[in-house]
Design an enzyme around this catalytic site. Structure first.
Site, PDB file in Angstrom:
ATOM      1  N   ASP A  85      14.074 -39.980 -16.031  1.00 10.95           N
ATOM      2  CA  ASP A  85      13.020 -39.850 -15.858  1.00 10.95           C
ATOM      3  C   ASP A  85      11.745 -39.364 -16.107  1.00 10.95           C
ATOM      4  O   ASP A  85      12.151 -39.443 -17.551  1.00 10.95           O
ATOM      5  CB  ASP A  85      12.896 -38.934 -14.506  1.00 10.95           C
ATOM      6  CG  ASP A  85      13.149 -38.711 -13.631  1.00 10.95           C
ATOM      7  OD1 ASP A  85      13.896 -39.783 -12.955  1.00 10.95           O
ATOM      8  OD2 ASP A  85      12.921 -37.829 -12.684  1.00 10.95           O
TER       9      ASP A  85
ATOM     10  N   ASP B  35       9.274 -37.449 -16.206  1.00  7.44           N
ATOM     11  CA  ASP B  35       8.328 -35.713 -15.935  1.00  7.44           C
ATOM     12  C   ASP B  35       9.061 -35.017 -16.280  1.00  7.44           C
ATOM     13  O   ASP B  35       9.900 -34.372 -15.993  1.00  7.44           O
ATOM     14  CB  ASP B  35       8.103 -35.399 -14.569  1.00  7.44           C
ATOM     15  CG  ASP B  35       9.383 -35.507 -13.239  1.00  7.44           C
ATOM     16  OD1 ASP B  35      10.245 -36.459 -14.298  1.00  7.44           O
ATOM     17  OD2 ASP B  35       9.480 -34.808 -12.666  1.00  7.44           O
TER      18      ASP B  35
ATOM     19  N   GLU C 287      19.333 -42.572  -6.321  1.00  9.10           N
ATOM     20  CA  GLU C 287      20.504 -41.423  -7.088  1.00  9.10           C
ATOM     21  C   GLU C 287      21.567 -41.730  -5.644  1.00  9.10           C
ATOM     22  O   GLU C 287      22.754 -41.797  -6.366  1.00  9.10           O
ATOM     23  CB  GLU C 287      19.681 -40.004  -6.770  1.00  9.10           C
ATOM     24  CG  GLU C 287      20.806 -39.530  -7.596  1.00  9.10           C
ATOM     25  CD  GLU C 287      20.213 -37.486  -7.644  1.00  9.10           C
ATOM     26  OE1 GLU C 287      19.431 -37.210  -8.674  1.00  9.10           O
ATOM     27  OE2 GLU C 287      19.839 -36.684  -6.610  1.00  9.10           O
TER      28      GLU C 287
ATOM     29  N   ASP D  30      16.878 -27.960 -15.475  1.00 10.29           N
ATOM     30  CA  ASP D  30      15.339 -26.917 -15.897  1.00 10.29           C
ATOM     31  C   ASP D  30      15.085 -26.074 -15.368  1.00 10.29           C
ATOM     32  O   ASP D  30      16.338 -24.772 -14.869  1.00 10.29           O
ATOM     33  CB  ASP D  30      14.984 -27.204 -14.204  1.00 10.29           C
ATOM     34  CG  ASP D  30      13.815 -27.419 -12.919  1.00 10.29           C
ATOM     35  OD1 ASP D  30      13.058 -26.387 -13.417  1.00 10.29           O
ATOM     36  OD2 ASP D  30      13.202 -27.779 -12.964  1.00 10.29           O
TER      37      ASP D  30
HETATM   38  N1  UDP Z   1       7.702 -41.989 -10.120  1.00  9.25           N
HETATM   39  C1  UDP Z   1       6.973 -42.789 -11.129  1.00  9.25           C
HETATM   40  N2  UDP Z   1       5.390 -42.701 -10.137  1.00  9.25           N
HETATM   41  C2  UDP Z   1       5.493 -42.104  -9.365  1.00  9.25           C
HETATM   42  C3  UDP Z   1       6.739 -41.453  -8.577  1.00  9.25           C
HETATM   43  C4  UDP Z   1       7.897 -41.776  -9.906  1.00  9.25           C
HETATM   44  O1  UDP Z   1       6.920 -42.917 -11.849  1.00  9.25           O
HETATM   45  O2  UDP Z   1       4.368 -42.039  -8.195  1.00  9.25           O
HETATM   46  C5  UDP Z   1       9.264 -42.100 -11.555  1.00  9.25           C
HETATM   47  C6  UDP Z   1       8.716 -41.254 -12.785  1.00  9.25           C
HETATM   48  O3  UDP Z   1       9.556 -41.695 -13.684  1.00  9.25           O
HETATM   49  C7  UDP Z   1       9.567 -40.082 -12.664  1.00  9.25           C
HETATM   50  C8  UDP Z   1      10.897 -41.096 -11.584  1.00  9.25           C
HETATM   51  O4  UDP Z   1      10.019 -41.865 -10.211  1.00  9.25           O
HETATM   52  O5  UDP Z   1       9.501 -39.646 -12.868  1.00  9.25           O
HETATM   53  C9  UDP Z   1      11.213 -40.370 -10.235  1.00  9.25           C
HETATM   54  O6  UDP Z   1      10.402 -39.169  -9.544  1.00  9.25           O
HETATM   55  P1  UDP Z   1       9.966 -37.552 -10.009  1.00  9.25           P
HETATM   56  O7  UDP Z   1      10.124 -37.340 -10.867  1.00  9.25           O
HETATM   57  O8  UDP Z   1       9.123 -37.279  -8.587  1.00  9.25           O
HETATM   58  O9  UDP Z   1      11.721 -37.248  -8.941  1.00  9.25           O
HETATM   59  P2  UDP Z   1      12.656 -36.050  -8.997  1.00  9.25           P
HETATM   60  O10 UDP Z   1      13.171 -36.049 -10.291  1.00  9.25           O
HETATM   61  O11 UDP Z   1      11.420 -34.809  -8.198  1.00  9.25           O
HETATM   62  O12 UDP Z   1      13.584 -35.999  -7.973  1.00  9.25           O
HETATM   63 MN    MN Z   2      11.910 -36.156 -12.312  1.00  7.54          MN
END
Ligand code: UDP
Ligand code: MN
Length: 294
Positions: free
Chosen positions: A153, A155, A245, A268
């Site tokens: 990911d 983020d 997932e 986290d």
């Molecule tokens: N992602 C992105 N743009 C978006 C939504 C998701 O690039 O508008 C990609 C990004 O790499 C992100 C991953 O998809 O880290 C998974 O989504 P997110 O991190 O929101 O999921 P979470 O970790 O919150 O379950």
């Molecule tokens: Mn994420």
């Protein structure tokens, strides 16, 4: 002396865990029932592993689509500090805003590839789109360029060493919310209609799709399987509980990972049980879900 003290402390901690019954928790072990190592700090010698991986080429695959482009530079900068330092690394970054990418300063032997990708409207579709792109790149581009691929990911930030100890044929990471849970509490897809369905009584661990990897040909097989599952569900107008997932977890029930990463590799700071996680190597960036996904 310091080392002795450290070992003594380690012993005390293990005893405490045993006493509290925690050592019986699967997610705290250092070996899975099929004898795949579970990587915790202290279970490996990085110098020996670095020698074994002299010349190994590693890819890091990441999507930064729409507003998530804001996470890309901090992600890459932290990777330059902590991810596979001293090894050959190719970043495969996918975005709908190729011209907005700010490139970090890269160390020698490290390459940044930026690729264009469509921006799906729903965040769930952006997230799942990664599987489709993986089926293409692990077949056509990556086999000539890299030996191992790590998918992450965006983020997230690297916050401590993440090196060749994570490489293996098929590698998955324990979800930091579920590493102390019993399998029937895992958030697997439980509806038989979905291709990702895992019945109660099956499954070993709950893996998080924010970090997994393996040999390129293994990720090819994995992504083809997950993509098929995603499409099957779409034809029925359903979507698995946790999108790709869920399909990843389904695949890993029937294709056991050869190596498992402890939650040190996906953490986290908002979560409980942080005292069990000595090294927090790869951390979620706290985000406003509403704001960033719309
Ligand atoms: N992602 C992105 N743009 C978006 C939504 C998701 O690039 O508008 C990609 C990004 O790499 C992100 C991953 O998809 O880290 C998974 O989504 P997110 O991190 O929101 O999921 P979470 O970790 O919150 O379950
Ligand atoms: Mn994420």
């Amino acid at each position: 002396k310091v080392a002795e003290k450290a070992i003594e402390l380690e012993h005390c901690e293990r005893k405490l865990l045993l006493k509290s019954g925690n050592m019986r928790k699967m997610g705290l072990n250092v070996l899975s029932p099929w004898l795949a190592p579970i990587i915790w700090d202290g279970t490996y010698n990085i110098d020996m592993l670095n020698q074994q991986h002299n010349g190994t080429r590693i890819g890091l695959f990441v999507f930064a689509v729409k507003k998530y482009i804001r996470f890309l530079l901090p992600f890459l900068e932290s990777a330059e500090r902590y991810f596979m330092v001293g090894h050959k690394v190719t970043y495969y970054a996918f975005t709908d805003k190729v011209n907005d990418v700010v490139k970090p300063k890269l160390a020698d032997g490290r390459i940044l590839q930026i690729h264009d990708v469509v921006a799906d409207q729903r965040w769930q579709d952006v997230s799942m789109r990664r599987m489709e792109i993986l089926t293409v790149f692990t077949k056509e581009h990556m086999p000539k360029e890299i030996d191992y691929l790590v998918c992450a990911d965006v983020d997230m930030v690297f916050n401590d060493h993440v090196g060749v100890e994570i490489l293996g044929d098929l590698v998955a990471t324990l979800h930091p919310v579920y590493f102390l849970s019993e399998p029937d509490a895992f958030s697997y897809e439980r509806r038989p209609i979905s291709a990702a369905y895992i019945p109660y009584g099956l499954g070993d661990f709950y893996y998080m799709a924010a970090l997994y990897g393996g040999k390129v040909e293994e990720i090819y097989k994995l992504s083809v399987s997950c993509q098929k599952g995603i499409m099957k569900d779409k034809e029925k107008d359903i979507e698995a509980a946790w999108q790709e997932e869920s399909h990843l977890n389904w695949y890993l029930v029937y294709n056991k990972p050869t190596k498992i990463l402890s939650p040190e590799y996906l953490w986290d700071t908002n979560l409980p049980n942080g005292e069990l996680i000595k090294k927090k190597r790869f951390l979620a960036v706290h985000k406003n879900h509403q704001e960033v996904r719309n």
